[in-house]
Design an enzyme around this catalytic site. Structure first.
Site, mmCIF file in Angstrom:
data_model
loop_
_atom_site.group_PDB
_atom_site.id
_atom_site.type_symbol
_atom_site.label_atom_id
_atom_site.label_comp_id
_atom_site.label_asym_id
_atom_site.label_seq_id
_atom_site.Cartn_x
_atom_site.Cartn_y
_atom_site.Cartn_z
ATOM 1 C CB CYS A 46 -0.843 0.076 1.133
ATOM 2 S SG CYS A 46 -1.642 1.340 0.950
ATOM 3 C CE LYS A 55 -10.168 -5.135 2.608
ATOM 4 N NZ LYS A 55 -11.171 -3.907 2.659
ATOM 5 C CB VAL A 57 -3.881 -0.260 5.123
ATOM 6 C CG1 VAL A 57 -3.878 -1.656 6.316
ATOM 7 C CG2 VAL A 57 -3.662 -0.790 3.843
ATOM 8 C CB SER A 84 -2.528 7.974 4.660
ATOM 9 O OG SER A 84 -2.367 9.049 3.037
#
Length: 224
Positions: A12, A39, A52, A69
């Site tokens: 990611c 998950k 994520v 993020s």
């Protein structure tokens, strides 16, 4: 100081942003990699979007889960010591945040580039990347980073983008940096940054290649 856990996936790019920010600040944290194809229930309870990264902050009142993020990076910047990763000037700071969002738009094109099996879609995404990188090139100054000599959260957002091309360049010449010399210099400088280098595991290139194979990516046909 609050204890930090970063819920992660090895490929990611958004996770990499958070890792780079934490490393730049010298903040200890625990990294927990999960399989996004399967998950775990405990993760779905933490992440409303099922994505994520998630930063779990342990306080005296219990755990708080932060998702997205850019939100995580902003929290790290506001609560941790070390070098400042945002400009002090409010207008410059807002400008940096906008370019971080632009980086997210580039990641959207990259997703299409690496997952499509269709040659027409592939070329469309490649051209979109060329155009977007030209915009970034025009915004860059003397370098080597987005804000000159000072590493910033914009660099943390773009370093994972450039990392894709470490593998892509081995497969085929996409010619997306041909007319962006400042961007090429920035990419090179970021590749040497310890925080950037440590943001992924040693098996990252192999995992990314396996991802392309799994999606029967058109890019692999060009490599052949």
């Amino acid at each position: 100081m609050a204890a930090l856990k970063l819920i992660s996936h090895k490929l990611c790019p958004y996770v990499q942003r958070a890792v780079i920010a934490l490393e730049e600040k010298g903040v200890p944290f625990a990294r927990i990699d999960i399989d996004l194809a399967s998950k775990p229930d405990w993760f779905l309870k933490l992440s409303p979007l099922g994505k994520v990264p998630v930063l779990v902050v342990t306080t005296e009142q219990g755990e708080v889960a932060l998702f997205e993020s850019n939100v995580i990076c902003e929290y790290i910047e506001e609560t941790q010591g070390g070098a400042k990763l945002h400009p002090a000037d409010p207008l410059k700071r807002a400008e940096h945040r906008a370019w971080m969002e632009f980086g997210s738009a580039i990641l959207g094109d990259l997703w299409g580039l690496e997952t499509t099996t269709d040659p027409t879609t592939f070329e469309s995404k490649r051209q979109a990347l060329v155009a977007k990188f030209a915009r970034v090139e025009a915004a860059l100054g003397a370098g080597p980073f987005f804000a000159g000599q000072n590493f910033s959260l914009v660099d943390a957002a773009f370093a994972p983008i450039f990392r894709y091309f470490d593998l892509f360049d081995q497969l085929t010449d996409l010619a997306v940096f041909t007319h962006t010399p400042k961007l090429r210099a920035c990419r090179s400088a970021l590749a040497q940054r310890p925080s950037v280098r440590s943001a992924v595991s040693p098996d990252y290139p192999a995992l990314l290649h396996a991802f392309l194979v799994g999606h029967r990516a058109h890019m692999l046909k060009l490599a052949a």
